[in-house]
Each structure stands twice: as C-alpha cells, then as structure tokens.
Design a protein around this motif. Sequence first.
Motif, PDB file in Angstrom:
ATOM      1  N   ASN A  74       0.974  -1.171   0.053  1.00 25.04           N
ATOM      2  CA  ASN A  74       0.185  -0.055   0.264  1.00 25.04           C
ATOM      3  C   ASN A  74       0.914   1.028   0.281  1.00 25.04           C
ATOM      4  O   ASN A  74       0.823   2.070  -1.135  1.00 25.04           O
ATOM      5  N   GLY A  75       1.862   1.493   0.370  1.00 21.53           N
ATOM      6  CA  GLY A  75       2.810   2.059   0.607  1.00 21.53           C
ATOM      7  C   GLY A  75       3.322   2.320  -0.291  1.00 21.53           C
ATOM      8  O   GLY A  75       4.071   3.900  -1.169  1.00 21.53           O
ATOM      9  N   GLU A  76       4.528   1.863  -1.019  1.00 21.70           N
ATOM     10  CA  GLU A  76       4.131   1.612  -2.257  1.00 21.70           C
ATOM     11  C   GLU A  76       3.651   2.394  -3.272  1.00 21.70           C
ATOM     12  O   GLU A  76       3.846   2.872  -4.280  1.00 21.70           O
ATOM     13  N   SER A  77       2.071   1.686  -3.480  1.00 17.69           N
ATOM     14  CA  SER A  77       1.697   2.886  -4.241  1.00 17.69           C
ATOM     15  C   SER A  77       1.292   3.998  -3.977  1.00 17.69           C
ATOM     16  O   SER A  77       1.383   5.054  -4.714  1.00 17.69           O
ATOM     17  N   ILE A  78       1.336   4.497  -2.838  1.00 20.22           N
ATOM     18  CA  ILE A  78       0.958   5.931  -2.053  1.00 20.22           C
ATOM     19  C   ILE A  78       2.103   6.448  -2.540  1.00 20.22           C
ATOM     20  O   ILE A  78       1.967   7.943  -3.526  1.00 20.22           O
ATOM     21  N   PHE A  79       3.034   5.884  -2.662  1.00 23.60           N
ATOM     22  CA  PHE A  79       4.858   6.177  -2.957  1.00 23.60           C
ATOM     23  C   PHE A  79       4.754   6.606  -4.547  1.00 23.60           C
ATOM     24  O   PHE A  79       5.175   7.887  -4.997  1.00 23.60           O
ATOM     25  N   ASN A  80       4.087   6.035  -5.459  1.00 22.91           N
ATOM     26  CA  ASN A  80       4.258   5.814  -6.530  1.00 22.91           C
ATOM     27  C   ASN A  80       2.732   6.858  -7.461  1.00 22.91           C
ATOM     28  O   ASN A  80       3.765   7.893  -8.793  1.00 22.91           O
ATOM     29  N   SER A  81       2.324   6.859  -6.722  1.00 19.41           N
ATOM     30  CA  SER A  81       1.360   8.288  -7.277  1.00 19.41           C
ATOM     31  C   SER A  81       1.335   9.450  -6.440  1.00 19.41           C
ATOM     32  O   SER A  81       0.897  10.882  -7.064  1.00 19.41           O
ATOM     33  N   LYS A  82       2.445   9.874  -4.920  1.00 24.57           N
ATOM     34  CA  LYS A  82       2.015  11.632  -5.070  1.00 24.57           C
ATOM     35  C   LYS A  82       3.966  11.351  -4.442  1.00 24.57           C
ATOM     36  O   LYS A  82       3.606  12.942  -4.745  1.00 24.57           O
ATOM     37  N   CYS A  83       5.039  10.801  -4.733  1.00 18.81           N
ATOM     38  CA  CYS A  83       5.829  11.160  -4.185  1.00 18.81           C
ATOM     39  C   CYS A  83       6.994  10.947  -5.430  1.00 18.81           C
ATOM     40  O   CYS A  83       8.231  11.831  -5.617  1.00 18.81           O
ATOM     41  N   VAL A  84       6.944  10.303  -6.789  1.00 17.47           N
ATOM     42  CA  VAL A  84       8.016  10.086  -7.487  1.00 17.47           C
ATOM     43  C   VAL A  84       8.136  10.778  -8.388  1.00 17.47           C
ATOM     44  O   VAL A  84       9.375  11.139  -9.188  1.00 17.47           O
ATOM     45  N   ALA A  85       7.404  11.947  -8.535  1.00 20.24           N
ATOM     46  CA  ALA A  85       7.584  13.470  -9.461  1.00 20.24           C
ATOM     47  C   ALA A  85       9.359  13.816  -8.653  1.00 20.24           C
ATOM     48  O   ALA A  85       9.965  14.519  -9.227  1.00 20.24           O
ATOM     49  N   CYS A  86       8.996  13.601  -7.400  1.00 24.94           N
ATOM     50  CA  CYS A  86      10.495  14.572  -6.298  1.00 24.94           C
ATOM     51  C   CYS A  86      11.745  13.728  -6.158  1.00 24.94           C
ATOM     52  O   CYS A  86      12.536  13.665  -5.731  1.00 24.94           O
ATOM     53  N   HIS A  87      11.110  12.271  -5.853  1.00 27.52           N
ATOM     54  CA  HIS A  87      11.758  11.535  -4.972  1.00 27.52           C
ATOM     55  C   HIS A  87      11.851  10.582  -5.896  1.00 27.52           C
ATOM     56  O   HIS A  87      10.845   9.436  -6.206  1.00 27.52           O
ATOM     57  N   ALA A  88      13.369   9.552  -5.528  1.00 24.57           N
ATOM     58  CA  ALA A  88      13.506   8.256  -6.161  1.00 24.57           C
ATOM     59  C   ALA A  88      13.959   7.616  -5.494  1.00 24.57           C
ATOM     60  O   ALA A  88      13.983   7.621  -4.868  1.00 24.57           O
ATOM     61  N   THR A  89      13.691   6.235  -5.843  1.00 26.25           N
ATOM     62  CA  THR A  89      13.855   5.324  -4.952  1.00 26.25           C
ATOM     63  C   THR A  89      15.580   5.314  -4.599  1.00 26.25           C
ATOM     64  O   THR A  89      16.392   4.860  -3.601  1.00 26.25           O
ATOM     65  N   ASP A  90      16.675   4.860  -5.968  1.00 28.40           N
ATOM     66  CA  ASP A  90      18.116   4.751  -5.055  1.00 28.40           C
ATOM     67  C   ASP A  90      18.668   5.644  -6.067  1.00 28.40           C
ATOM     68  O   ASP A  90      20.015   5.739  -5.810  1.00 28.40           O
ATOM     69  N   MET A  91      17.953   7.549  -6.483  1.00 29.80           N
ATOM     70  CA  MET A  91      18.653   7.867  -7.066  1.00 29.80           C
ATOM     71  C   MET A  91      18.365   9.418  -6.607  1.00 29.80           C
ATOM     72  O   MET A  91      17.011  10.001  -6.447  1.00 29.80           O
ATOM     73  N   ARG A  92      19.108  10.349  -6.386  1.00 31.62           N
ATOM     74  CA  ARG A  92      18.973  11.902  -6.015  1.00 31.62           C
ATOM     75  C   ARG A  92      18.008  12.461  -7.325  1.00 31.62           C
ATOM     76  O   ARG A  92      18.246  12.426  -8.298  1.00 31.62           O
ATOM     77  N   LEU A  93      16.979  13.165  -6.867  1.00 30.48           N
ATOM     78  CA  LEU A  93      16.116  13.962  -7.891  1.00 30.48           C
ATOM     79  C   LEU A  93      16.215  15.153  -6.909  1.00 30.48           C
ATOM     80  O   LEU A  93      16.927  16.192  -6.900  1.00 30.48           O
ATOM     81  N   ILE A  94      14.654  15.817  -7.455  1.00 28.32           N
ATOM     82  CA  ILE A  94      14.832  17.300  -7.053  1.00 28.32           C
ATOM     83  C   ILE A  94      14.766  16.647  -5.394  1.00 28.32           C
ATOM     84  O   ILE A  94      15.264  18.272  -4.703  1.00 28.32           O
ATOM     85  N   GLY A  95      14.160  16.064  -4.194  1.00 29.21           N
ATOM     86  CA  GLY A  95      14.901  15.074  -3.044  1.00 29.21           C
ATOM     87  C   GLY A  95      16.006  14.766  -2.868  1.00 29.21           C
ATOM     88  O   GLY A  95      15.791  13.514  -4.198  1.00 29.21           O
ATOM     89  N   PRO A  96      15.633  13.893  -1.838  1.00 25.51           N
ATOM     90  CA  PRO A  96      16.451  12.861  -1.413  1.00 25.51           C
ATOM     91  C   PRO A  96      16.051  11.778  -2.515  1.00 25.51           C
ATOM     92  O   PRO A  96      14.899  11.101  -2.142  1.00 25.51           O
ATOM     93  N   ALA A  97      17.376  10.770  -2.383  1.00 26.15           N
ATOM     94  CA  ALA A  97      16.822   8.900  -2.639  1.00 26.15           C
ATOM     95  C   ALA A  97      16.342   8.586  -1.742  1.00 26.15           C
ATOM     96  O   ALA A  97      16.555   9.093   0.067  1.00 26.15           O
TER      97      ALA A  97
END
Length: 159
Positions: A74-97
């Motif tokens: 459930n958390g992965e689903s929420i993360f993928n819908s709300k957070c991936v614009a700025c965060h990636a799991t293993d690399m720096r984007l707008i925000g930290p990995a």
Amino acid sequence: KKLLLILVAGVFMASCGDKKEDKKSDGFEMNRTKKEDKTAEKQEGVPVDMDNKGVGPIKSVDLSAEVDAEMAANGESIFNSKCVACHATDMRLIGPAVKGVLDRRSPEWVMNMILNPEGMLKEDPIAKALYKEYNNALMTNQGLTEEEARAITEYFRTL
C-alpha cells in the motif's frame, strides 16, 4: 609554393593544439572532462540523527521485526502516485533518494516530514539542512493521513 605549404602546415599544427576548456566572455567556463557525481552517496552537510523525532503529530512509532507486506505494498502504491515526481528510491532527484532513509532518520522523523513538511522546515535542523542541500526545494504537503504516512514508511523498510 614551398612557403605557402609551410605556412598552411604551421596553421594546421597550431589549430590542433591541446584545448581542454572553453572560456566564455561572461565569466563562465565549460570543462569537458567528466566528473564523478558522488552526491547520491553522501549527505554533505546533513547529519545522521536517529534520536531526532522531528516536529509534528508523530511522537512514537513501533516498527515490528517483520515487515508488514500488505502495508508496504500500500505504501509503495501511495509513494508511486504522490512522491515519484521528486523522489526516486535509489537516486537523487529534486529530493533525496529514499533507499536507506531509515538508516539515517528515525521513523517518527520520516513520518513527520511526510505529514508536516512546512513545520519541519521551520523548526527541525535536519529539514533545514536538507532544504539548503537540495537547492531550497520545499517538500510539498501531499495531505496524507497518518495511516498513509505509516504505509510509506513501511515501504521504505523494504528498500
């Protein structure tokens, strides 16, 4: 004819010189050598502090020894819908990995940052340091519930 040939050869050799960088008239320089980017590997001015719980509604989180797979999904689903614009799991984007975030921050801090980014930025020293490190990019409040923030935190445990 020989003089012209020598002159052309001299110009050719001079133009094939060892040119390493281009200087611009506006004060900027372009260096064409590739430099290794190690910013994803370390947090320059941001300390690791597992005792800091942050600022917000979360005062205590008990993480069980086993990951709750359903909650993490459930958390992965929420993360993928709300957070991936700025965060990636293993690399720096707008925000930290986010991979390994629970090795650097307490679960309470992570959940408070998700739920209360504005308050954290005003009062939390780590949030302030991250704000500076990430070019003054403010984390957007996604309006998540405590249950959703807890699910995202559980997902972070799986990374």
